[in-house]
Motif scaffolding. Structure first.
Motif, PDB file in Angstrom:
ATOM      1  N   TYR A 178       0.810  -1.204   0.000  1.00  0.00           N
ATOM      2  CA  TYR A 178       0.000   0.000   0.000  1.00  0.00           C
ATOM      3  C   TYR A 178       0.850   1.264   0.000  1.00  0.00           C
ATOM      4  O   TYR A 178       0.398   2.331  -0.446  1.00  0.00           O
ATOM      5  CB  TYR A 178      -0.972  -0.020   1.190  1.00  0.00           C
ATOM      6  N   PHE A 179       2.079   1.163   0.474  1.00  0.00           N
ATOM      7  CA  PHE A 179       3.023   2.283   0.352  1.00  0.00           C
ATOM      8  C   PHE A 179       3.279   2.571  -1.128  1.00  0.00           C
ATOM      9  O   PHE A 179       3.244   3.726  -1.565  1.00  0.00           O
ATOM     10  CB  PHE A 179       4.334   1.934   1.069  1.00  0.00           C
ATOM     11  N   PHE A 180       3.519   1.514  -1.891  1.00  0.00           N
ATOM     12  CA  PHE A 180       3.729   1.677  -3.331  1.00  0.00           C
ATOM     13  C   PHE A 180       2.450   2.135  -4.028  1.00  0.00           C
ATOM     14  O   PHE A 180       2.502   2.939  -4.966  1.00  0.00           O
ATOM     15  CB  PHE A 180       4.224   0.367  -3.946  1.00  0.00           C
ATOM     16  N   LEU A 181       1.310   1.634  -3.588  1.00  0.00           N
ATOM     17  CA  LEU A 181       0.032   2.027  -4.191  1.00  0.00           C
ATOM     18  C   LEU A 181      -0.237   3.518  -3.983  1.00  0.00           C
ATOM     19  O   LEU A 181      -0.697   4.211  -4.895  1.00  0.00           O
ATOM     20  CB  LEU A 181      -1.115   1.195  -3.607  1.00  0.00           C
ATOM     21  N   GLY A 182       0.072   4.026  -2.780  1.00  0.00           N
ATOM     22  CA  GLY A 182      -0.101   5.450  -2.508  1.00  0.00           C
ATOM     23  C   GLY A 182       0.797   6.302  -3.383  1.00  0.00           C
ATOM     24  O   GLY A 182       0.373   7.332  -3.918  1.00  0.00           O
ATOM     25  N   ASN A 183       2.045   5.866  -3.554  1.00  0.00           N
ATOM     26  CA  ASN A 183       2.971   6.583  -4.432  1.00  0.00           C
ATOM     27  C   ASN A 183       2.534   6.512  -5.883  1.00  0.00           C
ATOM     28  O   ASN A 183       2.674   7.481  -6.633  1.00  0.00           O
ATOM     29  CB  ASN A 183       4.382   6.008  -4.285  1.00  0.00           C
ATOM     30  N   PHE A 184       1.987   5.370  -6.277  1.00  0.00           N
ATOM     31  CA  PHE A 184       1.500   5.206  -7.647  1.00  0.00           C
ATOM     32  C   PHE A 184       0.316   6.137  -7.909  1.00  0.00           C
ATOM     33  O   PHE A 184       0.227   6.753  -8.984  1.00  0.00           O
ATOM     34  CB  PHE A 184       1.095   3.747  -7.877  1.00  0.00           C
TER      35      PHE A 184
END
Length: 314
Positions: A60-66
């Motif tokens: 979800y860290f990557f999803l937020g950045n995406f």
């Protein structure tokens, strides 16, 4: 270069949707709704991935950045396109065009790398679960995101400089909805194959290379999932990857066709449609794909909405 009609171009004219003037108001309304939906949907994803304790994981860290990337990526092209639709003028200065292209390429390249990083995260989570907390720690996640930004920024800034260092010939009419590399290269002088080579090389580096990494990751993921003894376990593992696979298919499919298929002088209409697909459709559907297919995201959205309703009802 004798025989070439060199011109000192100060601005380009984005033709956009000038071939369908009767649809101008309808298209303006549609793209306003799309842009607002992209801002709201991806903004909501950013908020819940930052605020909900259950979503404080690398995925979800990557999803937020995406989602943040999707907002920036769309904001480089859509607002200008809306202004052009409203004013019926597509004039854009050479410097503004270069800035738009630079940011567009940097954000697009970062997005390609980040999608590969997200595939690697799923690979480690499913194929090496015991080492997942050790490998995908917070420091590693931050380094992967920063590395994606720096790599894309350096290479894409160089490509933008390379394109605008070329002389432009004849017409300054750009048969596109924003300043993109393929239609710009069509207006340059000299050997078209030589001028297009950096664009193709860039597409391979930021398109085919990340796509190949994603493909290899998912081959290994599928092999691991098929070995799971429980049907429930296989279903759960597939569900954690399906959303990412859909986004990868939408984004890379249209982008690879746009940048790697052979070009012709008459292919502008196809390029416009495909560019709109990966600059608007993918950012639009990204929040829906991840929320409708993810119970954790649905629960986080419900909790956030309940909290907001409670605040407004006081």
């Amino acid at each position: 270069m004798a025989g070439e009609n060199h011109t000192d171009i100060k601005e380009f004219i984005l033709l956009g949707f000038s071939d369908v003037p009767n649809l101008r108001e309808l298209l303006f309304g549609i793209f306003v709704i799309i842009y607002m939906s992209i801002l709201k949907g991806n903004g909501l994803i950013i908020i819940i991935t930052k605020s909900d304790p259950a979503l404080q994981t690398p995925m979800y860290f990557f999803l937020g950045n995406f989602s943040f990337l999707e907002i920036c990526y769309t904001s480089v092209t859509l607002p200008r396109m809306l202004v052009n639709l409203w004013t019926q003028r597509g004039n854009i200065s050479l410097s503004t065009c270069a800035i738009q292209l630079g940011f567009f390429l940097i954000l697009g390249g970062t997005e390609c790398f980040l999608l590969a990083v997200m595939a690697y995260d799923r690979y480690v989570a499913i194929c090496r679960p015991l080492y997942y907390p050790l490998i995908m720690n917070y420091k590693m996640c931050v380094q992967l995101v920063i590395g994606s930004w720096i790599s894309a920024s350096l290479v894409q800034a160089a490509l933008t400089y390379e394109i605008f260092s070329l002389p432009f010939c004849g017409s300054n009419k750009l048969n596109h909805v924003f300043c993109d590399a393929p239609p710009l290269v069509k207006l340059t002088c000299g050997d078209s194959l030589f001028n297009e080579f950096p664009v193709y090389a860039n597409a391979v580096l930021f398109g085919m290379f990340p796509f190949l990494l994603i493909f290899i990751s998912y081959i290994k993921i599928i092999k691991t999932i098929m070995k799971l003894p429980s049907a429930t376990g296989r279903s759960k593992a597939f569900s954690t990857c399906s959303s990412h696979l859909i986004v990868v298919g939408l984004f890379f499919g249209s982008a690879i066709i746009t940048y790697l298929l052979p070009k012709s002088r008459e292919s502008g209409g196809r390029e416009k449609v495909l560019s709109l697909f990966y600059t608007t459709v993918t950012p639009l559907f990204n929040p829906l794909i991840y929320s409708l297919r993810n119970k954790d995201v649905i629960m986080a959205v419900k909790k956030l909405l309940s909290k907001w309703i409670g605040l407004f009802s006081k």
